[in-house]
Enzyme design. Sequence first.
Site, PDB file in Angstrom:
ATOM      1  N   ARG A 110       0.817  -1.215   0.000  1.00  0.00           N
ATOM      2  CA  ARG A 110       0.000   0.000   0.000  1.00  0.00           C
ATOM      3  C   ARG A 110       0.852   1.267   0.000  1.00  0.00           C
ATOM      4  NH1 ARG A 110      -4.626  -1.824   4.175  1.00  0.00           N
ATOM      5  NH2 ARG A 110      -5.948  -2.892   2.679  1.00  0.00           N
ATOM      6  N   GLY A 147      -9.803  -9.262  -0.129  1.00  0.00           N
ATOM      7  CA  GLY A 147      -8.716  -8.312  -0.291  1.00  0.00           C
ATOM      8  C   GLY A 147      -8.734  -7.260   0.798  1.00  0.00           C
ATOM      9  N   CYS A 148      -8.198  -6.109   0.497  1.00  0.00           N
ATOM     10  CA  CYS A 148      -8.116  -5.023   1.467  1.00  0.00           C
ATOM     11  C   CYS A 148      -9.476  -4.726   2.080  1.00  0.00           C
ATOM     12  CB  CYS A 148      -7.572  -3.776   0.777  1.00  0.00           C
ATOM     13  SG  CYS A 148      -7.630  -2.295   1.804  1.00  0.00           S
ATOM     14  N   PHE A 149      -9.540  -4.745   3.397  1.00  0.00           N
ATOM     15  CA  PHE A 149     -10.843  -4.530   4.041  1.00  0.00           C
ATOM     16  C   PHE A 149     -11.327  -3.094   3.941  1.00  0.00           C
ATOM     17  CE2 PHE A 149      -8.225  -5.268   8.206  1.00  0.00           C
ATOM     18  CZ  PHE A 149      -7.517  -4.076   8.041  1.00  0.00           C
TER      19      PHE A 149
END
Length: 225
Positions: A5, A52-54
């Site tokens: 990220r 995936g990314c929460f």
Amino acid sequence: MIRVRVLMVAVAATLASSCLQPAQAEAVVSAPASVVQAKEAKGLKTAVFAGGCFWGMEAVFSHVKGVSSVVSGFEGGKQADAHYEIVSTGTTGHAESVRITYDPAVVRYDQLLQVFFSVASDPTQLNRQYPDTGTQYRNAIVPQSPEQARVTAAYLAQLKKADLWKRPIVTAIEPNRGFFAAEDYHQDFALKNPNHGYIRMWDAPKVAALKRVFPGLWKPDFTRG
């Protein structure tokens, strides 16, 4: 392994906004309604999805009618390991996930599944979602009841026969080992950080797709966790 990220934020900051929409739009698939509809008793219910990314998962389901809470967290591992920095190593068995509280009188569980497969995640990516890689970003559904398990299995079978994606569906149905909330700074992240590079690049287009593909389920207000 620490997620990428930080790198993506730097990259996203250099991109014009016109570049952001196509990056996500390619992954939007209008999945059909489930042939098998959920029949749950009255009262609030919970669903747990990993995709995936929460941050993005939370952002999407927080704009669905009938949803009263979305909490970012972890599922699949032990409570002692349910901390972001530890989960980010990819060695805990946890997946970033969301716990959704919803009213089945307003939105059925099978409709939540339809949103999940259409705009919230790409079910063909194994142990990754877009820029994020590792088992902690796997695509999974964790039924919280026998009825949810029945509907999930039926819908997965339906989608696999429909052949809507270019690659095979790899979404797993996982046992309920417990859900553990992530740190406070992850909660309502998209709401609190709308101009964050990662949110603009990957998650805002998902929310826009929800509004476009599911206008009947869309609500403009963000449901806080």
